[in-house]
Enzyme design. Structure first.
Site, PDB file in Angstrom:
ATOM      1  N   ARG A 172      27.958  51.883  57.601  1.00 43.75           N
ATOM      2  CA  ARG A 172      27.508  52.759  56.523  1.00 43.75           C
ATOM      3  C   ARG A 172      26.259  52.296  55.791  1.00 43.75           C
ATOM      4  O   ARG A 172      25.694  53.057  55.024  1.00 43.75           O
ATOM      5  CB  ARG A 172      28.657  52.971  55.519  1.00 43.75           C
ATOM      6  CG  ARG A 172      29.747  53.802  56.134  1.00 43.75           C
ATOM      7  CD  ARG A 172      30.937  53.977  55.244  1.00 43.75           C
ATOM      8  NE  ARG A 172      31.923  54.779  55.933  1.00 43.75           N
ATOM      9  CZ  ARG A 172      32.720  54.333  56.894  1.00 43.75           C
ATOM     10  NH1 ARG A 172      32.660  53.070  57.262  1.00 43.75           N
ATOM     11  NH2 ARG A 172      33.573  55.133  57.502  1.00 43.75           N
ATOM     12  N   ASP A 186      34.950  43.132  66.947  1.00 44.16           N
ATOM     13  CA  ASP A 186      33.994  42.274  67.650  1.00 44.16           C
ATOM     14  C   ASP A 186      34.580  40.953  68.143  1.00 44.16           C
ATOM     15  O   ASP A 186      33.899  40.209  68.868  1.00 44.16           O
ATOM     16  CB  ASP A 186      32.759  42.013  66.771  1.00 44.16           C
ATOM     17  CG  ASP A 186      33.107  41.399  65.405  1.00 44.16           C
ATOM     18  OD1 ASP A 186      34.105  40.660  65.308  1.00 44.16           O
ATOM     19  OD2 ASP A 186      32.362  41.659  64.432  1.00 44.16           O
ATOM     20  N   HIS A 226      41.773  47.884  64.216  1.00 37.92           N
ATOM     21  CA  HIS A 226      41.031  48.891  64.991  1.00 37.92           C
ATOM     22  C   HIS A 226      40.782  48.450  66.428  1.00 37.92           C
ATOM     23  O   HIS A 226      39.916  48.993  67.092  1.00 37.92           O
ATOM     24  CB  HIS A 226      39.707  49.215  64.294  1.00 37.92           C
ATOM     25  CG  HIS A 226      39.891  49.867  62.954  1.00 37.92           C
ATOM     26  ND1 HIS A 226      38.902  50.001  62.031  1.00 37.92           N
ATOM     27  CD2 HIS A 226      40.991  50.439  62.388  1.00 37.92           C
ATOM     28  CE1 HIS A 226      39.365  50.616  60.944  1.00 37.92           C
ATOM     29  NE2 HIS A 226      40.628  50.873  61.129  1.00 37.92           N
ATOM     30  N   CYS A 276      42.797  51.039  80.617  1.00 37.88           N
ATOM     31  CA  CYS A 276      42.888  52.288  81.374  1.00 37.88           C
ATOM     32  C   CYS A 276      43.818  53.221  80.596  1.00 37.88           C
ATOM     33  O   CYS A 276      44.945  52.844  80.256  1.00 37.88           O
ATOM     34  CB  CYS A 276      43.444  52.044  82.776  1.00 37.88           C
ATOM     35  SG  CYS A 276      43.850  53.624  83.578  1.00 37.88           S
ATOM     36  N   CYS A 324      47.059  54.017  83.355  1.00 40.56           N
ATOM     37  CA  CYS A 324      48.042  52.997  83.759  1.00 40.56           C
ATOM     38  C   CYS A 324      48.126  51.842  82.760  1.00 40.56           C
ATOM     39  O   CYS A 324      49.011  51.000  82.864  1.00 40.56           O
ATOM     40  CB  CYS A 324      47.734  52.472  85.166  1.00 40.56           C
ATOM     41  SG  CYS A 324      46.284  51.405  85.249  1.00 40.56           S
ATOM     42  N   CYS A 348      43.162  53.526  89.501  1.00 40.48           N
ATOM     43  CA  CYS A 348      44.210  54.557  89.547  1.00 40.48           C
ATOM     44  C   CYS A 348      43.643  55.950  89.258  1.00 40.48           C
ATOM     45  O   CYS A 348      44.369  56.938  89.288  1.00 40.48           O
ATOM     46  CB  CYS A 348      45.336  54.234  88.556  1.00 40.48           C
ATOM     47  SG  CYS A 348      44.952  54.678  86.843  1.00 40.48           S
TER      48      CYS A 348
HETATM   49  P1  NAD Z   1      31.268  49.617  56.593  1.00 43.99           P
HETATM   50  O1  NAD Z   1      30.137  49.658  57.535  1.00 43.99           O
HETATM   51  O2  NAD Z   1      31.818  50.871  56.065  1.00 43.99           O
HETATM   52  O3  NAD Z   1      30.865  48.726  55.336  1.00 43.99           O
HETATM   53  C1  NAD Z   1      30.389  47.445  55.418  1.00 43.99           C
HETATM   54  C2  NAD Z   1      30.284  46.865  54.002  1.00 43.99           C
HETATM   55  O4  NAD Z   1      29.839  45.517  54.107  1.00 43.99           O
HETATM   56  C3  NAD Z   1      29.294  47.596  53.088  1.00 43.99           C
HETATM   57  O5  NAD Z   1      29.902  47.817  51.841  1.00 43.99           O
HETATM   58  C4  NAD Z   1      28.122  46.616  52.963  1.00 43.99           C
HETATM   59  O6  NAD Z   1      27.507  46.663  51.686  1.00 43.99           O
HETATM   60  C5  NAD Z   1      28.798  45.293  53.172  1.00 43.99           C
HETATM   61  N1  NAD Z   1      27.958  44.258  53.767  1.00 43.99           N
HETATM   62  C6  NAD Z   1      27.015  44.364  54.735  1.00 43.99           C
HETATM   63  N2  NAD Z   1      26.519  43.146  55.040  1.00 43.99           N
HETATM   64  C7  NAD Z   1      27.167  42.266  54.232  1.00 43.99           C
HETATM   65  C8  NAD Z   1      27.090  40.854  54.061  1.00 43.99           C
HETATM   66  N3  NAD Z   1      26.239  40.101  54.776  1.00 43.99           N
HETATM   67  N4  NAD Z   1      27.912  40.263  53.164  1.00 43.99           N
HETATM   68  C9  NAD Z   1      28.774  41.004  52.399  1.00 43.99           C
HETATM   69  N5  NAD Z   1      28.885  42.349  52.515  1.00 43.99           N
HETATM   70  C10 NAD Z   1      28.095  42.954  53.420  1.00 43.99           C
HETATM   71  O7  NAD Z   1      32.386  48.788  57.264  1.00 43.99           O
HETATM   72  P2  NAD Z   1      33.953  48.796  57.123  1.00 43.99           P
HETATM   73  O8  NAD Z   1      34.386  49.116  55.736  1.00 43.99           O
HETATM   74  O9  NAD Z   1      34.421  47.579  57.780  1.00 43.99           O
HETATM   75  O10 NAD Z   1      34.462  50.034  57.960  1.00 43.99           O
HETATM   76  C11 NAD Z   1      34.208  50.757  58.923  1.00 43.99           C
HETATM   77  C12 NAD Z   1      34.612  50.639  60.331  1.00 43.99           C
HETATM   78  O11 NAD Z   1      33.569  50.101  61.049  1.00 43.99           O
HETATM   79  C13 NAD Z   1      35.770  49.836  60.730  1.00 43.99           C
HETATM   80  O12 NAD Z   1      36.638  50.780  61.217  1.00 43.99           O
HETATM   81  C14 NAD Z   1      35.331  48.951  61.907  1.00 43.99           C
HETATM   82  O13 NAD Z   1      36.235  49.131  62.964  1.00 43.99           O
HETATM   83  C15 NAD Z   1      34.020  49.480  62.274  1.00 43.99           C
HETATM   84  N6  NAD Z   1      32.920  48.574  62.634  1.00 43.99           N
HETATM   85  C16 NAD Z   1      33.141  47.321  63.112  1.00 43.99           C
HETATM   86  C17 NAD Z   1      32.065  46.482  63.423  1.00 43.99           C
HETATM   87  C18 NAD Z   1      32.335  45.107  63.943  1.00 43.99           C
HETATM   88  O14 NAD Z   1      33.359  44.893  64.582  1.00 43.99           O
HETATM   89  N7  NAD Z   1      31.471  44.135  63.684  1.00 43.99           N
HETATM   90  C19 NAD Z   1      30.759  46.906  63.221  1.00 43.99           C
HETATM   91  C20 NAD Z   1      30.581  48.217  62.733  1.00 43.99           C
HETATM   92  C21 NAD Z   1      31.659  49.021  62.436  1.00 43.99           C
END
Ligand code: NAD
Length: 250
Positions: free
Chosen positions: A35, A103, A120, A128, A131, A155
């Site tokens: 976001r 990640d 998540h 898959c 299967c 499969c």
């Molecule tokens: P989000 O993207 O909605 O929000 C991330 C938040 O982290 C923001 O409020 C931002 O201001 C803050 N932020 C960014 N960099 C930062 C830092 N260095 N230190 C502190 N805060 C920091 O993410 P979310 O709320 O985790 O939710 C959304 C979904 O995104 C989850 O469902 C997740 O599965 C998925 N997602 C995962 C990854 C990953 O695995 N790395 C990456 C992108 C999205």
């Protein structure tokens, strides 16, 4: 007492300490969040689960997006924030990490698999959809590079990264475990999450309702800020090591 010292003091009491992480903890490892400006939603339109299952074109689009993110993922290493959480585990001060991230960086930091609750799923694992066989993301990416834009299982089923897409059911066992951990913890530390995605975002509410100390480390506002005992606006990779330093100092 300053905010870092207060969080450290609560963690040091040796109760049940939970760290809850979102995409913001991994931005300093080079994986964009969703976001923030320049985040994933600025670049891609999400593919819904039903569309993925119904249409090959949607699967091709889904894998195109995943392949873009894969290049960030293979380069990514746990950063100072992941390592600070691992240090809490080594100190015997971490009950579990509940993460929205897909990640696998908490496990790469050295945390045992059973200490990490992935709400998540994990994008390094491919499932898959017929299967259920699990394979690696590397193998799927090799097939994509070789010219197959939406690889299928032997499969005939569709292969999909083992993550929860929009419109897909949450993993029941992980959600139950996360709720239980949140309801019974003493400290609930949120790191790098907007706290907007449910049911994950409900966890700090369960913790707070049951009397836990709620701390939030994030770069932007969250809907739980007014209920937090401490809120630090700062980078996870800078703030978390300071909490560990304060614990080291005793
Ligand atoms: P989000 O993207 O909605 O929000 C991330 C938040 O982290 C923001 O409020 C931002 O201001 C803050 N932020 C960014 N960099 C930062 C830092 N260095 N230190 C502190 N805060 C920091 O993410 P979310 O709320 O985790 O939710 C959304 C979904 O995104 C989850 O469902 C997740 O599965 C998925 N997602 C995962 C990854 C990953 O695995 N790395 C990456 C992108 C999205």
């Amino acid at each position: 007492m300053d905010e870092i010292a207060l969080i450290a003091e609560k963690i040091a009491r040796g109760g049940r300490n939970i760290v809850f992480t979102g995409a913001g903890i991994s931005t300093e490892s080079g994986i964009p969040d969703y976001r923030s400006k320049g985040g994933i939603w600025d670049q891609f339109r999400p593919v819904y689960f039903d569309d993925f299952m119904r249409s090959r074109d949607s699967r091709i689009e889904y894998w195109r997006q995943k392949t873009g993110m894969y290049h960030d993922l293979v380069r990514a290493k746990p950063n100072a924030a992941h390592m600070a959480i691992h240090r809490l585990h080594e100190m015997g001060l971490l009950e579990a990490v509940i993460t929205q991230n897909i990640d696998g960086l908490h496990q790469m930091s050295g945390l045992p698999e059973e200490t990490v609750v992935e709400l998540h799923g994990n994008t390094r694992r491919i499932r898959c959809m017929t299967c259920g066989e699990i394979s690696s993301e590397e193998a799927a990416q090799e097939r994509i590079t070789a010219g197959d834009p939406a690889p299928e299982c032997h499969c005939g089923g569709c292969l999909k990264p083992d993550t929860i897409s929009f419109g897909q059911a949450m993993p029941a066992a992980e959600v139950e475990r996360a709720v239980r951990l949140s309801e019974t913890c003493d400290v609930f530390l949120v790191v790098g999450s907007t706290l907007l995605v449910h049911p994950a975002a409900g966890m700090p509410r369960f913790a707070k309702r049951n009397g836990a100390f709620l701390a939030i480390v994030n770069l932007s506002e969250t809907p739980m800020d007014d209920q937090a005992d401490v809120r630090i606006e700062g980078k996870a990779g800078e703030v978390l090591p300071k909490i560990v330093e304060a614990l080291d100092r005793g």
